[in-house]
Design an enzyme around this catalytic site. Structure first.
Site, PDB file in Angstrom:
ATOM      1  N   LYS A  25       0.054   0.293  15.212  1.00  0.00           N
ATOM      2  CA  LYS A  25      -0.372   1.599  14.682  1.00  0.00           C
ATOM      3  C   LYS A  25      -0.408   2.635  15.814  1.00  0.00           C
ATOM      4  O   LYS A  25      -0.001   3.784  15.628  1.00  0.00           O
ATOM      5  CB  LYS A  25      -1.726   1.473  13.981  1.00  0.00           C
ATOM      6  CG  LYS A  25      -1.603   0.712  12.643  1.00  0.00           C
ATOM      7  CD  LYS A  25      -2.890   0.663  11.866  1.00  0.00           C
ATOM      8  CE  LYS A  25      -2.857  -0.314  10.711  1.00  0.00           C
ATOM      9  NZ  LYS A  25      -2.116   0.085   9.512  1.00  0.00           N
ATOM     10  N   VAL A  32       1.470   0.671   7.727  1.00  0.00           N
ATOM     11  CA  VAL A  32       2.237  -0.482   8.229  1.00  0.00           C
ATOM     12  C   VAL A  32       1.261  -1.637   8.430  1.00  0.00           C
ATOM     13  O   VAL A  32       0.078  -1.522   8.126  1.00  0.00           O
ATOM     14  CB  VAL A  32       3.001  -0.146   9.533  1.00  0.00           C
ATOM     15  CG1 VAL A  32       3.915   1.060   9.320  1.00  0.00           C
ATOM     16  CG2 VAL A  32       2.061   0.092  10.697  1.00  0.00           C
ATOM     17  N   HIS A  54      -8.393   5.473   3.559  1.00  0.00           N
ATOM     18  CA  HIS A  54      -8.366   4.069   3.144  1.00  0.00           C
ATOM     19  C   HIS A  54      -8.269   3.967   1.628  1.00  0.00           C
ATOM     20  O   HIS A  54      -9.262   4.119   0.921  1.00  0.00           O
ATOM     21  CB  HIS A  54      -9.626   3.353   3.679  1.00  0.00           C
ATOM     22  CG  HIS A  54      -9.664   1.895   3.357  1.00  0.00           C
ATOM     23  ND1 HIS A  54     -10.829   1.190   3.219  1.00  0.00           N
ATOM     24  CD2 HIS A  54      -8.657   1.012   3.143  1.00  0.00           C
ATOM     25  CE1 HIS A  54     -10.534  -0.067   2.915  1.00  0.00           C
ATOM     26  NE2 HIS A  54      -9.236  -0.195   2.868  1.00  0.00           N
ATOM     27  N   SER A  62      -7.515  -0.911   6.999  1.00  0.00           N
ATOM     28  CA  SER A  62      -8.657  -1.425   6.233  1.00  0.00           C
ATOM     29  C   SER A  62      -9.896  -1.567   7.099  1.00  0.00           C
ATOM     30  O   SER A  62     -11.000  -1.647   6.581  1.00  0.00           O
ATOM     31  CB  SER A  62      -8.355  -2.818   5.685  1.00  0.00           C
ATOM     32  OG  SER A  62      -7.120  -2.877   5.079  1.00  0.00           O
ATOM     33  N   MET A  96       0.819  -1.216   0.000  1.00  0.00           N
ATOM     34  CA  MET A  96       0.000   0.000   0.000  1.00  0.00           C
ATOM     35  C   MET A  96       0.848   1.258   0.000  1.00  0.00           C
ATOM     36  O   MET A  96       0.577   2.207  -0.726  1.00  0.00           O
ATOM     37  CB  MET A  96      -0.947  -0.002   1.213  1.00  0.00           C
ATOM     38  CG  MET A  96      -1.981  -1.091   1.169  1.00  0.00           C
ATOM     39  SD  MET A  96      -2.859  -1.182  -0.396  1.00  0.00           S
ATOM     40  CE  MET A  96      -3.798   0.334  -0.385  1.00  0.00           C
ATOM     41  N   GLU A 121      -1.427  -4.378   9.560  1.00  0.00           N
ATOM     42  CA  GLU A 121      -2.759  -4.149  10.147  1.00  0.00           C
ATOM     43  C   GLU A 121      -2.784  -4.674  11.586  1.00  0.00           C
ATOM     44  O   GLU A 121      -3.258  -5.778  11.864  1.00  0.00           O
ATOM     45  CB  GLU A 121      -3.810  -4.868   9.280  1.00  0.00           C
ATOM     46  CG  GLU A 121      -5.255  -4.619   9.671  1.00  0.00           C
ATOM     47  CD  GLU A 121      -5.788  -3.269   9.241  1.00  0.00           C
ATOM     48  OE1 GLU A 121      -5.001  -2.341   8.992  1.00  0.00           O
ATOM     49  OE2 GLU A 121      -7.027  -3.151   9.160  1.00  0.00           O
ATOM     50  N   ASP A 132      10.351   3.533   6.491  1.00  0.00           N
ATOM     51  CA  ASP A 132       9.928   2.169   6.814  1.00  0.00           C
ATOM     52  C   ASP A 132      10.929   1.631   7.827  1.00  0.00           C
ATOM     53  O   ASP A 132      12.114   1.984   7.776  1.00  0.00           O
ATOM     54  CB  ASP A 132       9.916   1.295   5.549  1.00  0.00           C
ATOM     55  CG  ASP A 132       9.175  -0.024   5.740  1.00  0.00           C
ATOM     56  OD1 ASP A 132       8.101  -0.194   5.147  1.00  0.00           O
ATOM     57  OD2 ASP A 132       9.679  -0.889   6.499  1.00  0.00           O
ATOM     58  N   ASN A 180     -15.496  -2.620   3.232  1.00  0.00           N
ATOM     59  CA  ASN A 180     -15.088  -3.921   3.767  1.00  0.00           C
ATOM     60  C   ASN A 180     -16.122  -4.498   4.726  1.00  0.00           C
ATOM     61  O   ASN A 180     -16.191  -5.708   4.903  1.00  0.00           O
ATOM     62  CB  ASN A 180     -13.712  -3.818   4.442  1.00  0.00           C
ATOM     63  CG  ASN A 180     -12.591  -3.799   3.415  1.00  0.00           C
ATOM     64  OD1 ASN A 180     -12.804  -4.114   2.246  1.00  0.00           O
ATOM     65  ND2 ASN A 180     -11.404  -3.410   3.834  1.00  0.00           N
TER      66      ASN A 180
END
Ligand code: NAD
Length: 411
Positions: free
Chosen positions: A101, A94, A144, A123, A18, A96, A37, A194
């Site tokens: 997070k 990063v 998202h 998500s 992503m 899920e 990262d 979702n």
């Protein structure tokens, strides 16, 4: 913050699937991006992919060589949070995982200038739980993107309980700048898209256990006009994604509905990337071939779970799939997670391959007539159980003689 687009420099944390698409999308739109990262090699690989993407666009004649160079020059790899201090927006992409997070949002809150917007590409996780670890929950929002983020048109902007109108306005302007179809969604598990996908995919999984085969479910829905049926979709995104998430969360592994997915993953049938998933793929091919081994596996699991399999026709597959989407969509509208049925349709058309000619699941329901939809849901409720109980909004609309299209929400 003004009504003008204020985001001059952004940062992206995460350089996986992503993060890469998001960075390409931002830099292509002329926005400077700092890229971080935990694994610096991911950024290096991401930069290579971005360069290749633009080189390909040059070959196709979509952008000039100069534009490709400028795009690449807008991206700067960094190796510390301190380097992000002055950005206007950071998008976190990063793994899920809520704790991870939250840890990152704490760091960002401690480092970024006061007016900066902190966004997560989660998500499905709770945006408020992420915002809660910061001292600026009004500056926290969900952005998202869909995979691949530089290609897919949809952007769900997730409004937390405290997200300020100015931040929502900036997110909407960002969506426009990136050429996305942006839809504001309230905060609930899976947001609009979702959350509906889960109900729909669960129904498809039930039909497998009750007697259908993957290629039959996919074939019926593709004949209706979907770009891809649910099992083909799982093979493309990776059957293992949800399986790994279940393992990481330490919950959901025992649900009867995921037993086929679990068994496929135990056999390392992770989908297209593994050459085997719900289907079989010849070396280097994306063509999904029927695999009798999967039929046998489904039959065995269904029998162990006590199902007496029966023939399920295409009409039933389409009916149950669409009604599952519509009933969940109605609940989403009722709870003000979406501002309008049109927004729900936009999400489904632009992010989930719903046939454009049908106009979206909620338009489809309006065209069928909500009295008919209610009756059909009640029939399913009687035959298949309480999860088919029609949403309260449907009865309310039928009583008013109106459709979903006239509902005025406030999302
Ligand atoms: P991914 O596994 O491809 O990439 C995650 C990246 O995060 C890795 O490069 C990893 O090194 C990095 N990372 C891990 N911990 C870090 C840390 N502490 N600091 C900095 N970087 C760290 O994951 P992805 O598929 O890109 O998904 C990222 C997010 O986007 C998830 O929240 C996911 O739910 C969401 N999302 C994914 C998709 C999809 O189709 N893949 C679609 C929409 C949203």
């Amino acid at each position: 913050m003004s009504n003008e687009f204020d985001i001059k420099q952004a940062a992206v944390v995460g350089a996986g699937t992503m993060g890469r698409g998001i960075v390409i999308s931002l830099a292509s739109a002329g926005i400077e991006v700092l890229w971080l990262d935990a694994n610096a090699q991911m950024v290096t690989a991401g930069l290579k992919m971005a360069a290749e993407t633009w080189a390909h666009q040059v070959v196709k004649g979509r952008i000039s060589e100069e534009q490709a160079e400028q795009n690449l020059a807008r991206i700067q790899a960094v190796d510390s949070y301190a380097a992000l201090a002055d950005v206007d927006l950071v998008i976190e992409a990063v793994y899920e995982n809520l704790e991870l997070k939250q840890e990152i949002f704490r760091l960002l809150d401690g480092t970024l200038k006061p007016g900066a917007i902190l966004a997560s590409n989660t998500s499905a996780l709770d945006i408020d739980a992420i915002a809660a670890v910061t001292r600026r929950p009004e500056q926290v929002v969900g952005l998202h993107f869909f995979s691949p983020a530089h290609i897919m048109k949809l952007l769900e902007i997730v409004r937390g309980a405290q997200t300020s109108p100015a931040v929502l306005a900036q997110a909407t302007l960002l969506g426009q700048r990136l050429g996305k179809v942006a839809v504001v969604a309230g905060n609930c598990r899976g947001f609009i898209g979702n959350r509906m996908l889960k109900t729909y995919a669960d129904e498809a999984r039930k039909m497998l256990l009750e007697g259908a085969q993957p290629q039959q479910v996919d074939g019926a829905l593709q004949a209706f006009g979907f770009a891809m049926g649910p099992f083909r979709m799982y093979d493309v995104v990776g059957v293992d994604l949800e399986w790994r998430a279940r393992q990481l969360a330490g919950q959901g592994m025992d649900s009867p509905l995921v037993q086929v997915d679990n068994a496929l993953c135990d056999l390392e049938r992770f989908g297209q990337k593994a050459g085997r998933g719900y289907y079989r793929y010849a070396e280097g091919s994306r063509e999904a071939g029927h695999d009798p081994e999967v039929d046998a596996l489904i039959e065995r699991i269904a029998s162990n779970l006590g199902y007496h399999r029966r023939a399920i026709d295409d009409r039933e597959i389409v009916e149950r799939s669409l009604l599952a989407l519509v009933n969940e969509g109605a609940k989403i509208l009722e709870e003000n997670i979406a501002a309008s049925s049109h927004d729900i349709d936009l999400v489904y058309l632009n992010g989930y391959g719903f046939p454009a000619a049908v106009g979206g699941p909620m338009s489809w329901a309006d065209a069928q007539g909500l009295a008919s939809i209610r009756q059909r849901l009640e029939d399913l409720q009687q035959k298949l159980g309480e999860h088919w109980k029609p949403a309260a909004l449907i009865a309310e609309r039928v009583a008013a003689g109106k459709g979903f299209a006239d509902v005025e929400g406030r999302a």
